[in-house]
Design a protein around this motif. Structure first.
Motif, PDB file in Angstrom:
ATOM      1  N   MET A   1       0.835  -1.207   0.000  1.00 18.58           N
ATOM      2  CA  MET A   1       0.000   0.000   0.000  1.00 18.58           C
ATOM      3  C   MET A   1       0.866   1.250   0.000  1.00 18.58           C
ATOM      4  SD  MET A   1      -2.823   1.287   2.844  1.00 18.58           S
ATOM      5  CE  MET A   1      -1.591   1.653   4.111  1.00 18.58           C
ATOM      6  N   VAL A   2       0.531   2.189  -0.861  1.00 12.80           N
ATOM      7  CA  VAL A   2       1.201   3.480  -0.897  1.00 12.80           C
ATOM      8  C   VAL A   2       0.319   4.527  -0.210  1.00 12.80           C
ATOM      9  CG1 VAL A   2       1.834   5.384  -2.453  1.00 12.80           C
ATOM     10  CG2 VAL A   2       2.593   3.073  -2.954  1.00 12.80           C
ATOM     11  N   LYS A   3       0.953   5.360   0.603  1.00 12.24           N
ATOM     12  CA  LYS A   3       0.249   6.490   1.213  1.00 12.24           C
ATOM     13  C   LYS A   3       0.585   7.758   0.418  1.00 12.24           C
ATOM     14  CE  LYS A   3       0.396   4.687   5.974  1.00 12.24           C
ATOM     15  NZ  LYS A   3       0.830   4.997   7.369  1.00 12.24           N
ATOM     16  N   VAL A   4      -0.436   8.331  -0.212  1.00  6.74           N
ATOM     17  CA  VAL A   4      -0.249   9.524  -1.031  1.00  6.74           C
ATOM     18  C   VAL A   4      -0.850  10.724  -0.314  1.00  6.74           C
ATOM     19  CG1 VAL A   4      -0.691  10.617  -3.256  1.00  6.74           C
ATOM     20  CG2 VAL A   4      -0.384   8.135  -3.138  1.00  6.74           C
TER      21      VAL A   4
ATOM     22  N   LEU B   1     -12.086  10.944  -6.646  1.00  2.00           N
ATOM     23  CA  LEU B   1     -11.810   9.958  -5.604  1.00  2.00           C
ATOM     24  C   LEU B   1     -12.216   8.538  -5.979  1.00  2.00           C
ATOM     25  CD1 LEU B   1     -12.513  11.938  -2.327  1.00  2.00           C
ATOM     26  CD2 LEU B   1     -10.329  11.378  -3.385  1.00  2.00           C
ATOM     27  N   ASN B   2     -13.329   8.365  -6.652  1.00  2.00           N
ATOM     28  CA  ASN B   2     -13.752   7.014  -7.018  1.00  2.00           C
ATOM     29  C   ASN B   2     -13.070   6.497  -8.277  1.00  2.00           C
ATOM     30  OD1 ASN B   2     -15.507   6.716  -4.827  1.00  2.00           O
ATOM     31  ND2 ASN B   2     -17.136   7.820  -5.896  1.00  2.00           N
ATOM     32  N   LYS B   3     -12.147   7.294  -8.836  1.00  2.00           N
ATOM     33  CA  LYS B   3     -11.448   6.895 -10.055  1.00  2.00           C
ATOM     34  C   LYS B   3      -9.974   6.594  -9.808  1.00  2.00           C
ATOM     35  CE  LYS B   3     -14.561   9.824 -12.770  1.00  2.00           C
ATOM     36  NZ  LYS B   3     -14.680  10.989 -13.660  1.00  2.00           N
ATOM     37  N   LEU B   4      -9.561   6.644  -8.563  1.00  2.00           N
ATOM     38  CA  LEU B   4      -8.161   6.398  -8.220  1.00  2.00           C
ATOM     39  C   LEU B   4      -7.951   4.923  -7.871  1.00  2.00           C
ATOM     40  CD1 LEU B   4      -7.523   9.525  -5.960  1.00  2.00           C
ATOM     41  CD2 LEU B   4      -7.082   9.271  -8.405  1.00  2.00           C
ATOM     42  N   PRO B   5      -6.730   4.409  -8.038  1.00  2.00           N
ATOM     43  CA  PRO B   5      -6.449   3.011  -7.684  1.00  2.00           C
ATOM     44  C   PRO B   5      -6.873   2.701  -6.249  1.00  2.00           C
ATOM     45  CG  PRO B   5      -4.598   3.973  -8.860  1.00  2.00           C
ATOM     46  CD  PRO B   5      -5.541   5.092  -8.591  1.00  2.00           C
ATOM     47  N   LYS B   6      -7.637   1.640  -6.065  1.00  2.00           N
ATOM     48  CA  LYS B   6      -8.294   1.374  -4.781  1.00  2.00           C
ATOM     49  C   LYS B   6      -7.360   0.823  -3.709  1.00  2.00           C
ATOM     50  CE  LYS B   6     -12.335   2.280  -6.643  1.00  2.00           C
ATOM     51  NZ  LYS B   6     -12.993   3.575  -6.389  1.00  2.00           N
ATOM     52  N   SER B   7      -6.187   0.360  -4.087  1.00  2.00           N
ATOM     53  CA  SER B   7      -5.334  -0.359  -3.138  1.00  2.00           C
ATOM     54  C   SER B   7      -4.414   0.552  -2.331  1.00  2.00           C
ATOM     55  CB  SER B   7      -4.482  -1.389  -3.894  1.00  2.00           C
ATOM     56  OG  SER B   7      -3.714  -0.744  -4.900  1.00  2.00           O
ATOM     57  N   ASN B   8      -4.652   1.865  -2.396  1.00  2.00           N
ATOM     58  CA  ASN B   8      -3.772   2.817  -1.713  1.00  2.00           C
ATOM     59  C   ASN B   8      -4.549   3.697  -0.748  1.00  2.00           C
ATOM     60  OD1 ASN B   8      -1.386   2.163  -3.470  1.00  2.00           O
ATOM     61  ND2 ASN B   8      -2.816   2.911  -5.018  1.00  2.00           N
ATOM     62  N   ALA B   9      -3.804   4.424   0.083  1.00  2.00           N
ATOM     63  CA  ALA B   9      -4.406   5.373   1.012  1.00  2.00           C
ATOM     64  C   ALA B   9      -4.150   6.790   0.512  1.00  2.00           C
ATOM     65  CB  ALA B   9      -3.814   5.198   2.406  1.00  2.00           C
TER      66      ALA B   9
ATOM     67  N   GLU C   1      -1.797   7.106  11.566  1.00  2.00           N
ATOM     68  CA  GLU C   1      -3.021   6.412  11.956  1.00  2.00           C
ATOM     69  C   GLU C   1      -3.545   5.503  10.845  1.00  2.00           C
ATOM     70  OE1 GLU C   1      -6.040   9.106  13.539  1.00  2.00           O
ATOM     71  OE2 GLU C   1      -4.453  10.584  13.902  1.00  2.00           O
ATOM     72  N   VAL C   2      -3.075   5.690   9.632  1.00  2.00           N
ATOM     73  CA  VAL C   2      -3.611   4.978   8.472  1.00  2.00           C
ATOM     74  C   VAL C   2      -3.021   3.578   8.393  1.00  2.00           C
ATOM     75  CG1 VAL C   2      -3.746   4.961   5.955  1.00  2.00           C
ATOM     76  CG2 VAL C   2      -3.991   7.114   7.204  1.00  2.00           C
ATOM     77  N   LYS C   3      -3.885   2.570   8.418  1.00  2.00           N
ATOM     78  CA  LYS C   3      -3.443   1.169   8.379  1.00  2.00           C
ATOM     79  C   LYS C   3      -4.000   0.400   7.178  1.00  2.00           C
ATOM     80  CE  LYS C   3      -1.423   1.908  12.327  1.00  2.00           C
ATOM     81  NZ  LYS C   3       0.043   2.144  12.356  1.00  2.00           N
ATOM     82  N   LYS C   4      -4.918   1.016   6.436  1.00  2.00           N
ATOM     83  CA  LYS C   4      -5.518   0.319   5.293  1.00  2.00           C
ATOM     84  C   LYS C   4      -5.883   1.335   4.208  1.00  2.00           C
ATOM     85  CE  LYS C   4     -10.191   0.433   7.275  1.00  2.00           C
ATOM     86  NZ  LYS C   4     -11.353  -0.381   7.698  1.00  2.00           N
ATOM     87  N   PRO C   5      -6.108   0.864   2.984  1.00  2.00           N
ATOM     88  CA  PRO C   5      -6.475   1.783   1.897  1.00  2.00           C
ATOM     89  C   PRO C   5      -7.768   2.531   2.207  1.00  2.00           C
ATOM     90  CG  PRO C   5      -5.846  -0.359   1.019  1.00  2.00           C
ATOM     91  CD  PRO C   5      -5.953  -0.526   2.509  1.00  2.00           C
ATOM     92  N   GLY C   6      -7.893   3.708   1.596  1.00  2.00           N
ATOM     93  CA  GLY C   6      -9.104   4.502   1.795  1.00  2.00           C
ATOM     94  C   GLY C   6      -8.818   5.972   1.604  1.00  2.00           C
TER      95      GLY C   6
END
Length: 329
Positions: free
Chosen positions: A1-4, A23-31, A62-67
C-alpha cells in the motif's frame, strides 16, 4: 500500500471540485491523505451530488488500510471563484503540512493541487510557487521542472522568467548539471536503462551554424560534448520547430525555456499532462493546470490531469519501495 498525501491547493479554485470528482477513479489499493478543509469538501460534494466519505485523522501514522482520509487543517467556508489572502494562507498551510509529513516519511509521495502565486505571496509566502519552495525544503542542490504524458517528457533549463532574461540565464554548467540529474532520475525512477535525450536549441534553426545567434555554439554544444564524454546519450541542439515531431525517437526532451517545451506538450496531451519535480528528496507530482477561478463552482472542471498525477505518484512510489527492498536483500 502506498500512502499519497494530497495538498488541496487554493480552496476557492477548482481544486475541491477536481478532488471530489476524482476519488472514485483512483487506484483502490492505496491510502489517499488529503490536507485540506472539511467544510469546503463537504459543500463541494453536496453541490455535485456526490457521496464522499473521508476518515478524519490527525496524522498519516493512523492509516493502516487503503481509503480516503482527511487531515482537517484550515476549516473555513471558502466560496468558489472568490480568492483572497485567506485562501492563499490556507493553500500554504495545506502545502506545508503535506511536505512536513512526506519529509518525515509519514507518506510515500505528495500530489499538490494548484495554488495562486498572487494570493500565496500576499499571504506572506516568500516563494512564487511550488517548485522553488519544494527544492529549498528538500535541500536540493539541483532540480528540474518536468512536464510529461505517455507520449512526451519535457524538462526545462529555465522556468518562470521573462523571455528577455532567458539567454543570460542559460549556462554550460547549468545544462550539464540539469541533464545529468534528468539522466539519473530517468534511470532510477522510470527504470529506463539508457535514456535517449534530445536537447533543443535556443535560437531559430538552432542558430543555423551561428548565423542566428551564438548560444548554441558558445553554451549548449560545449555542454553536450561534456555530457557525451560522460556517457549520456544526448543529441546536439535540435531546431525547436521540428524537434518534437521526432518524439517517438527519444525518452526525454530538454527545452531552454518554458513555452518552448510546454506548447508542444500541451498540444499533444493537455488533459493528461502531469508536472513532476526531479531532484527532490521525495516524490512530488501535480496536475498541469492552474486554479481555474473562472470556472470554479460551475461543475465543468476536468479532473483528468489530477488523476494522472496521482497514478504517476503511486507508480513512482511503488518503484522506489521495490528498489529499496532489493537493496536490502
Amino acid at each position: 500500500m502506498v500512502k499519497v498525501g494530497i495538498s488541496l491547493g487554493d480552496p476557492s479554485g477548482i481544486s475541491p471540485e477536481i478532488l471530489v470528482k476524482s476519488l472514485n477513479k483512483l487506484p483502490k489499493s492505496n491510502a489517499y491523505i488529503i490536507y485540506g478543509g472539511k467544510k469546503v469538501l463537504d459543500k463541494t460534494a453536496k453541490n455535485l451530488g456526490l457521496n464522499v466519505n473521508f476518515t478524519v485523522i490527525k496524522s498519516p501514522e493512523e492509516v493502516k488500510k487503503p481509503g480516503y482520509y482527511l487531515i482537517n487543517i484550515f476549516d473555513e467556508d471558502f466560496q468558489p471563484a472568490s480568492p483572497s489572502v485567506l485562501s492563499g494562507k490556507a493553500s500554504v498551510i495545506f502545502l506545508e503540512s503535506a511536505v512536513e509529513d512526506v519529509l518525515n516519511k509519514k507518506t510515500d509521495a505528495i500530489v499538490t493541487l494548484p495554488i495562486s502565486k498572487r494570493w500565496i505571496m500576499e499571504a506572506g509566502f516568500k516563494y512564487a510557487g511550488h517548485t522553488d519552495y519544494l527544492a529549498e525544503v528538500s535541500q536540493a542542490k539541483e532540480y528540474v521542472m518536468v512536464l510529461m504524458c505517455k507520449k512526451l517528457k519535457v524538462g526545462l533549463i529555465t522556468t518562470h522568467i521573462p523571455l528577455k532574461d532567458v539567454p543570460k540565464s542559460i549556462t554550460t554548467q547549468k545544462i550539464i548539471s540539469k541533464v545529468k540529474l534528468i539522466n539519473k532520475e530517468l534511470k532510477e525512477k522510470f527504470a529506463i536503462e539508457k535514456p535517449k535525450i534530445a536537447i533543443v536549441g535556443l535560437n531559430p534553426h538552432a542558430s543555423d551554424n551561428s548565423n542566428i545567434g551564438d548560444e548554441e555554439e558558445r553554451i549548449i554544444i560545449p555542454a553536450v560534448n561534456q555530457l557525451l564524454n560522460e556517457g549520456v546519450d544526448i543529441t546536439y541542439p535540435l531546431s525547436a520547430d521540428t524537434a518534437f515531431n521526432r518524439y517517438k525517437e527519444f525518452d526525454f526532451y530538454v527545452a531552454m525555456y518554458h513555452d518552448q517545451g510546454l506548447i508542444p506538450l500541451k498540444l499533444m496531451c493537455f488533459r493528461k499532462a502531469v508536472n513532476i519535480t526531479f531532484g527532490l528528496k521525495f516524490i512530488r507530482t501535480s496536475p498541469d493546470h492552474g486554479t481555474g477561478y473562472d470556472i470554479a463552482g460551475k461543475n465543468v472542471a476536468d479532473p483528468s490531469s489530477f488523476i494522472e498525477a496521482v497514478k504517476l505518484a503511486v507508480k513512482l512510489a511503488y518503484n522506489t519501495q521495490n528498489k529499496n527492498r532489493l537493496q536490502n536483500v
